[in-house]
Write an enzyme that holds these catalytic residues in place. Structure first.
Site, PDB file in Angstrom:
ATOM      1  CG  ASP A 250       1.327   0.588   6.248  1.00 27.13           C
ATOM      2  OD1 ASP A 250       1.588  -0.333   6.765  1.00 27.13           O
ATOM      3  OD2 ASP A 250       0.592   1.039   5.104  1.00 27.13           O
ATOM      4  CG  ASP A 252       2.329  -4.142   1.992  1.00 26.02           C
ATOM      5  OD1 ASP A 252       3.084  -4.549   1.056  1.00 26.02           O
ATOM      6  OD2 ASP A 252       2.432  -4.681   3.234  1.00 26.02           O
TER       7      ASP A 252
HETATM    8 MG    MG Z   1      -0.754  -0.020   3.811  1.00 25.89          MG
END
Ligand code: MG
Ligand code: ZN
Length: 432
Positions: A250, A252
């Site tokens: 992922d 962020d």
């Molecule tokens: Mg995230």
């Protein structure tokens, strides 16, 4: 489809005497034989050899190609014409879509798959591109998020430049109409002269992003590295004939600090140790793939150009640490209406927004990823759920949201780590 191979190289840096560069032995076989084999494995058996320095050596070795089960036309250049000028000299032989390979690259690329993607894009030219660990001193390609090329960024680059990490792999698919853009007189080079001029004329040039092996072997160090990679099986393992394990990450809260909306490049900051962690993945020869929801596009809080700049900043910051992402997938959608400047066509239920597994499934389909042998690292249970739905193992990290959405999902990670470096250490150990 014909395969054009540029054989004009002298091999001075390799210290070759009496041999043109494409005939350099690589782990016991002339490089050019290896290139022919790559094309044959892709179902392509019709070649145009553009020979120059010591042309007779290549002509005698290969003849009409029948000894290798292929057909070869040899074209000899009198004076060096450059990589594009040499192709122009063979224009009468090139009346359909064709592939161009440089005779100093070690590759294991499915050329038929490349050509199929080229045809789907509708481009005049497609360039095989991939990231490397030194983009700041490489000639780079700048492309929109859909893969259409916007600019060529030749080195040297300004010290503070935000640079997309996309390097052309000396491997193209072209339409015959591209030949009309080659200057009729003098020497010319695809990368330095013809492609930039084609862009200026409004032509459609497209990237073909791949995780297959493609490296040049034009210096003794690179040749030694290429032979090492061949002997260790790294060249074949990266081919489309083998399903590969990948590490999905992922963005962020995992790669960069979660600030609830990175809308501008300057706002992106790597999490502690993220660069070194991704570098470990790169050095292990495992594809590093970012899969990220970017719903602020749909909400109208940022444009696709802004997002492209943010991704380039991510590339740039990782490159400072000698690290790179092999692939990046993003979901631009968001399902609920209610934002002032929202983009209606992105306000849809999709199958790519995590917790749906669409981005992982697409990566697997496009790049032959073995999902069951792969791992995902995320800071939300939405990431873990996406991984589980794709049949991938998952590690939750305590950075970013740190799993705060646990109550919304009925799934558990295979492991919990404090941050990305610890997660990568765990995964690399588990993948042994
Ligand atoms: Mg995230
Ligand atoms: Zn989506």
């Amino acid at each position: 489809m014909k395969v054009v191979i540029l054989n004009g190289g002298k091999g001075t840096r390799l210290g070759l005497e009496g041999l043109p560069k494409p005939m350099v032995p690589v782990a016991g076989h002339p490089l050019l034989e290896r290139l022919v084999s790559v094309a044959v494995r892709s179902g392509l058996t019709d070649f145009v050899f553009l020979n120059g320095h010591l042309a007779e050596v290549i002509e005698q070795h290969f003849g009409d190609g029948s000894r290798f089960g292929v057909r070869i036309d040899h074209v000899r250049e009198g004076i060096p014409l450059g990589t594009a000028g040499a192709v122009r000299a063979a224009r009468k032989l090139l009346t359909e879509t064709f592939v161009v390979l440089y005779g100093d690259i070690l590759i294991d690329v499915d050329l038929a798959h490349f050509a199929a993607a080229h045809r789907r894009s509708g481009a005049m030219v497609s360039l095989f591109v991939h990231p490397n660990d030194h983009p700041h001193d490489s000639d780079l390609v700048d492309a929109a998020t859909d893969g259409r090329i916007r600019a060529f960024l030749p080195k040297p680059h300004p010290a503070d430049a935000i640079l997309p990490n996309l390097v052309s792999g000396a491997l193209y698919v072209l339409e015959p109409t591209a030949i009309a853009h080659i200057p009729t007189a003098g020497a010319s080079d695809w990368g330095h002269d013809v492609f930039p001029a084609m862009l200026a004329a409004g032509c459609h040039l497209h990237t073909y992003r791949s995780i297959e092996y493609a490296k040049d072997i034009g210096t003794p160090e690179r040749l030694a590295r290429g032979e090492g990679d061949l002997e260790a099986g790294r060249v074949e393992r990266a081919s489309r004939r083998r399903a590969r394990a990948a590490i999905f990450m992922d963005r962020d809260g995992v790669l960069n600090t979660e600030i609830n909306g990175v809308h501008r490049a300057a706002q992106l900051e790597l999490t502690a140790g993220a660069g070194a962690a991704v570098r470990r993945v790169n050095r292990a020869g495992i594809p590093a793939i970012c899969v990220t929801n970017q719903p602020d596009l749909a909400k109208g809080l940022m444009s696709i150009e802004d997002l492209g700049q943010v991704f380039a900043k991510l590339d740039t910051d990782l490159a400072m640490e000698g690290a790179y992402l092999d692939l990046l997938y993003f979901c631009p959608h968001h399902p609920e209406a209610g934002w002032a400047g929202e983009v209606a066509e992105l306000k849809v239920r999709c199958d790519c927004r995590k917790p749906a597994p669409g981005m992982l499934l697409l990566a697997a389909e496009e790049h032959c990823i073995d999902l069951a042998a792969s791992w995902m690292v995320g800071d939300r249970y939405a990431d873990i759920q996406a991984a589980k739905a794709a049949g991938t193992k998952a590690v939750l990290v305590r950075t970013g949201h740190g799993g705060a959405d646990r109550d919304r999902y009925d799934c558990e990670p295979d492991h919990v780590a404090s941050d990305l470096p610890e997660a990568i250490g765990f995964i690399l150990n588990a993948m042994q």
